[in-house]
Design a protein around this motif. Sequence first.
Motif, PDB file in Angstrom:
ATOM      1  N   UNK A   1       0.841  -1.204   0.000  1.00 54.32           N
ATOM      2  CA  UNK A   1       0.000   0.000   0.000  1.00 54.32           C
ATOM      3  C   UNK A   1       0.874   1.251   0.000  1.00 54.32           C
ATOM      4  N   UNK A   2       1.974   1.184   0.761  1.00 56.04           N
ATOM      5  CA  UNK A   2       2.871   2.350   0.787  1.00 56.04           C
ATOM      6  C   UNK A   2       3.467   2.627  -0.596  1.00 56.04           C
ATOM      7  N   UNK A   3       3.843   1.544  -1.296  1.00 55.26           N
ATOM      8  CA  UNK A   3       4.405   1.721  -2.638  1.00 55.26           C
ATOM      9  C   UNK A   3       3.378   2.326  -3.591  1.00 55.26           C
ATOM     10  N   UNK A   4       2.153   1.815  -3.487  1.00 49.91           N
ATOM     11  CA  UNK A   4       1.084   2.347  -4.358  1.00 49.91           C
ATOM     12  C   UNK A   4       0.802   3.804  -4.012  1.00 49.91           C
ATOM     13  N   UNK A   5       0.877   4.107  -2.728  1.00 52.03           N
ATOM     14  CA  UNK A   5       0.653   5.469  -2.251  1.00 52.03           C
ATOM     15  C   UNK A   5       1.686   6.437  -2.794  1.00 52.03           C
ATOM     16  N   UNK A   6       2.956   5.991  -2.714  1.00 53.01           N
ATOM     17  CA  UNK A   6       4.066   6.874  -3.101  1.00 53.01           C
ATOM     18  C   UNK A   6       3.989   7.230  -4.579  1.00 53.01           C
ATOM     19  N   UNK A   7       3.547   6.245  -5.373  1.00 50.45           N
ATOM     20  CA  UNK A   7       3.507   6.428  -6.819  1.00 50.45           C
ATOM     21  C   UNK A   7       2.300   7.242  -7.251  1.00 50.45           C
ATOM     22  N   UNK A   8       2.538   8.340  -7.916  1.00 50.13           N
ATOM     23  CA  UNK A   8       1.393   9.167  -8.346  1.00 50.13           C
ATOM     24  C   UNK A   8       0.622   8.471  -9.475  1.00 50.13           C
ATOM     25  N   UNK A   9       1.386   7.836 -10.414  1.00 45.80           N
ATOM     26  CA  UNK A   9       0.720   7.167 -11.545  1.00 45.80           C
ATOM     27  C   UNK A   9       0.541   5.678 -11.263  1.00 45.80           C
ATOM     28  N   UNK A  10       0.613   4.873 -12.317  1.00 45.86           N
ATOM     29  CA  UNK A  10       0.501   3.424 -12.157  1.00 45.86           C
ATOM     30  C   UNK A  10       1.872   2.838 -11.848  1.00 45.86           C
TER      31      UNK A  10
ATOM     32  N   UNK B   1      -2.449 -11.635  -6.006  1.00 45.49           N
ATOM     33  CA  UNK B   1      -3.306 -12.128  -4.906  1.00 45.49           C
ATOM     34  C   UNK B   1      -3.540 -11.019  -3.877  1.00 45.49           C
ATOM     35  N   UNK B   2      -2.475 -10.290  -3.559  1.00 44.97           N
ATOM     36  CA  UNK B   2      -2.609  -9.178  -2.602  1.00 44.97           C
ATOM     37  C   UNK B   2      -3.605  -8.138  -3.120  1.00 44.97           C
ATOM     38  N   UNK B   3      -3.518  -7.870  -4.436  1.00 47.87           N
ATOM     39  CA  UNK B   3      -4.432  -6.873  -5.024  1.00 47.87           C
ATOM     40  C   UNK B   3      -5.887  -7.309  -4.841  1.00 47.87           C
ATOM     41  N   UNK B   4      -6.118  -8.586  -5.051  1.00 47.01           N
ATOM     42  CA  UNK B   4      -7.487  -9.091  -4.896  1.00 47.01           C
ATOM     43  C   UNK B   4      -7.965  -8.960  -3.455  1.00 47.01           C
TER      44      UNK B   4
ATOM     45  N   UNK C   1      -9.092  -0.431  -6.964  1.00 46.47           N
ATOM     46  CA  UNK C   1      -7.780  -0.447  -7.623  1.00 46.47           C
ATOM     47  C   UNK C   1      -7.956  -0.562  -9.127  1.00 46.47           C
ATOM     48  N   UNK C   2      -7.243   0.315  -9.836  1.00 45.35           N
ATOM     49  CA  UNK C   2      -7.326   0.259 -11.292  1.00 45.35           C
ATOM     50  C   UNK C   2      -6.127  -0.547 -11.798  1.00 45.35           C
ATOM     51  N   UNK C   3      -6.410  -1.518 -12.673  1.00 42.90           N
ATOM     52  CA  UNK C   3      -5.309  -2.281 -13.272  1.00 42.90           C
ATOM     53  C   UNK C   3      -5.331  -2.018 -14.782  1.00 42.90           C
ATOM     54  N   UNK C   4      -4.265  -1.405 -15.305  1.00 44.85           N
ATOM     55  CA  UNK C   4      -4.224  -1.075 -16.731  1.00 44.85           C
ATOM     56  C   UNK C   4      -3.101  -1.872 -17.384  1.00 44.85           C
ATOM     57  N   UNK C   5      -3.435  -2.519 -18.489  1.00 43.11           N
ATOM     58  CA  UNK C   5      -2.428  -3.363 -19.167  1.00 43.11           C
ATOM     59  C   UNK C   5      -1.191  -2.566 -19.546  1.00 43.11           C
ATOM     60  N   UNK C   6      -0.039  -3.151 -19.329  1.00 42.93           N
ATOM     61  CA  UNK C   6       1.281  -2.565 -19.621  1.00 42.93           C
ATOM     62  C   UNK C   6       1.618  -1.329 -18.775  1.00 42.93           C
ATOM     63  N   UNK C   7       0.699  -0.870 -17.927  1.00 48.61           N
ATOM     64  CA  UNK C   7       1.029   0.266 -17.045  1.00 48.61           C
ATOM     65  C   UNK C   7       1.108  -0.196 -15.600  1.00 48.61           C
TER      66      UNK C   7
END
Length: 323
Positions: free
Chosen positions: A9-18, A37-40, A49-55
């Motif tokens: 969560x911290x990593x996702x937080x730190x990152x402004x984009x994907x 699995x963690x995302x699920x 959570x948004x999951x975008x292919x290749x991003x």
Amino acid sequence: MESTRKELIELLNKNKGHISGQELSNQLGISRTAVWKHMNELKKDGYEIEAVQRKGYKILSYPDKISENTLRWGLDTKWMGNELYHYDQVESTQEIVHQLAKQGKPHGTVVIADEQVKGKGRMARNWDSPKGKGIWMSILLRPNLPPLQAPQLTLLAATVLAKLIAENSDLNPQIKWPNDLLINHKKVSGILTEMQAEQDTIQYIVLGMGMNVNQGEDEIPEKIRYKASSLKVEGGHDWNIQATIQHILRLFERTYDVFESQGFETIKKEWEHFGYKIGEEITISTMKETWKATLIGIEPDGALRARRRNGREEKLYSAEIHW
Ligand code: BTN
């Protein structure tokens, strides 16, 4: 598992984009399947959570339930809440901050609970802190001030809460000296300042704020209903507790920084703007006596100035006010 999830969560937080699954897997030292699995799991817990292919992945929104992560999300303070702890249930957030202070935690450490089972008020009173209905929070401060000036911080905190309500509603908050926040003459919030000091220096201050937010009228204990209320009862709608906490932390930091750079004068003016019954006659009780007086305002050191009926002016550091 818990700590990996926290890091994720911290990593996702730190990152402004994907951020890509591969990057996450490298940084966390787990497989891409484990990341997935963690995302699920996060989605099941209410994270959007948004999951975008290749991003890769990006958090779009947090669950309603308050947690350390959700409180940190978007909290753009410099020092306030850099160390932040959230608990579902505690006896009192004050006690936890005292322990953290003794462990050397920094200025601006914050403890928040959904519920307190032994909430403390001033004068050894209890503070009713029902689950999820209010803000029960204590802040560790390490000010560079002589102990005599500590009351200024209590007044500062009351000013912060009054500004918060005034900025976010049509309500008209007032501060009853030194630190009760009233709306329509009823108390919605109180502040408890506990200080650890040596002769000339403050070691630390634990500043506790209790704010009744989303209690309905029937959830306010019956015996205090005539004098206590909540933001919801007075304003007619629920408040988002998490956003309100973040707003308090931001406003507190801003106001404290002004206090540090310019001194108490600006805070004093703001306090007096919200001051309850300033210029009016009230009854004052001290340990020694009870008397009628007109409230004049506060002194540069935070004491209360009042005028007796015989014209004599008094400076008070500790008293109860009635009307
Ligand atoms: C008052 O009597 O007006 C002060 C009430 C202070 C209550 C807050 S809630 C968070 C912190 N933890 C406590 O046990 N008390 C303070």
